[in-house]
Design a protein around this motif. Structure first.
Motif, PDB file in Angstrom:
ATOM      1  N   UNK A 197     103.407  48.187  13.632  1.00 36.23           N
ATOM      2  CA  UNK A 197     102.258  48.789  13.072  1.00 36.23           C
ATOM      3  C   UNK A 197     100.880  48.203  13.487  1.00 36.23           C
ATOM      4  N   UNK A 198     100.158  48.907  13.942  1.00 33.65           N
ATOM      5  CA  UNK A 198      98.693  48.219  14.012  1.00 33.65           C
ATOM      6  C   UNK A 198      98.459  47.546  15.619  1.00 33.65           C
ATOM      7  N   UNK A 199      97.223  46.925  15.353  1.00 35.51           N
ATOM      8  CA  UNK A 199      97.311  46.055  16.545  1.00 35.51           C
ATOM      9  C   UNK A 199      96.640  44.857  16.298  1.00 35.51           C
ATOM     10  N   UNK A 200      97.087  43.751  17.016  1.00 35.60           N
ATOM     11  CA  UNK A 200      96.851  42.119  16.862  1.00 35.60           C
ATOM     12  C   UNK A 200      95.473  42.021  16.637  1.00 35.60           C
ATOM     13  N   UNK A 201      95.177  41.246  15.450  1.00 36.43           N
ATOM     14  CA  UNK A 201      93.596  40.619  15.436  1.00 36.43           C
ATOM     15  C   UNK A 201      93.652  39.751  16.258  1.00 36.43           C
ATOM     16  N   UNK A 202      92.860  39.312  17.144  1.00 34.32           N
ATOM     17  CA  UNK A 202      93.025  38.269  18.105  1.00 34.32           C
ATOM     18  C   UNK A 202      93.077  39.015  19.615  1.00 34.32           C
ATOM     19  N   UNK A 203      93.560  40.162  19.922  1.00 36.01           N
ATOM     20  CA  UNK A 203      93.719  40.952  21.123  1.00 36.01           C
ATOM     21  C   UNK A 203      92.365  41.120  21.540  1.00 36.01           C
ATOM     22  N   UNK A 204      92.061  41.102  22.848  1.00 34.81           N
ATOM     23  CA  UNK A 204      90.901  41.495  23.381  1.00 34.81           C
ATOM     24  C   UNK A 204      90.675  42.964  23.323  1.00 34.81           C
ATOM     25  N   UNK A 205      91.394  43.821  23.279  1.00 36.22           N
ATOM     26  CA  UNK A 205      91.137  45.194  23.365  1.00 36.22           C
ATOM     27  C   UNK A 205      91.302  45.569  21.697  1.00 36.22           C
ATOM     28  N   UNK A 206      91.439  45.002  20.798  1.00 39.73           N
ATOM     29  CA  UNK A 206      91.419  45.368  19.399  1.00 39.73           C
ATOM     30  C   UNK A 206      90.615  45.960  18.841  1.00 39.73           C
ATOM     31  N   UNK A 207      89.209  45.403  18.943  1.00 40.42           N
ATOM     32  CA  UNK A 207      88.118  46.030  18.464  1.00 40.42           C
ATOM     33  C   UNK A 207      87.689  47.481  18.895  1.00 40.42           C
ATOM     34  N   UNK A 208      87.765  47.609  20.319  1.00 36.36           N
ATOM     35  CA  UNK A 208      87.718  48.798  20.801  1.00 36.36           C
ATOM     36  C   UNK A 208      88.916  49.909  20.639  1.00 36.36           C
ATOM     37  N   UNK A 209      90.047  49.428  20.360  1.00 34.71           N
ATOM     38  CA  UNK A 209      91.197  50.310  19.905  1.00 34.71           C
ATOM     39  C   UNK A 209      90.808  50.923  18.573  1.00 34.71           C
TER      40      UNK A 209
END
Length: 206
Positions: free
Chosen positions: A165-177
């Motif tokens: 669930x969700x997106x990893x905090x640390x992945x480059x695209x996470x803020x945009x996602x």
């Protein structure tokens, strides 16, 4: 992942240099750690989970995706760059009367609670508005985002885990996602409420 990249190359979305760059032949294993939130409490503070995934399987693919998504995220009506941007916005507002409340809202653990399919819908909605991007590339970007979301594995204390669930905090695209998901949510939930009378008064978004 090789199959996905070869598909992008076959469709003409990726050139040879991009194909070579995105294909990490010897990826490192991502690990998870936490940053203590000392602003919450000094003693035994809660932690913010961060996946350290530099040179991992999806790290460059995440960077590739973010190159496109960032421009859409910053174009959202409610996008705020940083604290200075907020201050400038507040200073530009003139309010009449004394019955006005300044309020903010926050989403608890946003990155890790976004439903993946709804997050992908936010991406698709943003891509649909771009008349300059070929349809093949839009489809490929969505596939890349899905791959990153469904292959976010990491190690913790010698055990492997897969984030579902969700997106990893640390992945480059996470803020945009996350920003694009929230923009979609605001459009369906918050915007219909704007400038309508409620029992608390009139709600106006800046």
């Amino acid at each position: 992942m090789a199959t996905l990249l070869q598909e992008g190359h076959r469709l003409g979305v990726l050139d040879k240099k991009e194909l070579y760059f995105l294909n990490i032949k010897n990826p490192v294993i991502p690990v998870i750690y936490h940053l203590p939130k000392i602003h919450k409490q000094m003693e035994d503070p809660p932690g913010r989970p961060v996946v350290a995934g530099i040179d991992s399987l999806t790290s460059r693919l995440s960077q590739y995706v973010d190159f496109f998504l960032q421009q859409y995220a910053t174009q959202m009506p409610s996008f705020l760059k940083d604290s200075s941007d907020v201050i400038k916005l507040i200073q530009s507002i003139r309010v009449e009367g004394s019955d006005v409340w300044l309020a903010t809202a926050d989403v608890t653990s946003l990155y890790t609670v976004i439903p993946m399919e709804l997050g992908l819908k936010g991406i698709e909605k943003a891509l649909t508005r771009d008349p300059n991007m070929p349809d093949e590339q839009k489809v490929f970007i969505v596939k890349c985002v899905r791959f990153c979301l469904t292959h976010n594995y990491f190690m913790y204390k010698e055990n492997f885990y897969l984030q579902q669930v969700g997106v990893a905090m640390g992945a480059k695209f996470s803020p945009s996602f996350a920003n694009l998901y929230m923009a979609m949510w605001e459009g369906s939930v918050i915007n219909p409420m704007l400038n309508k009378r409620t029992e608390l008064g009139e709600i106006v978004a800046w």
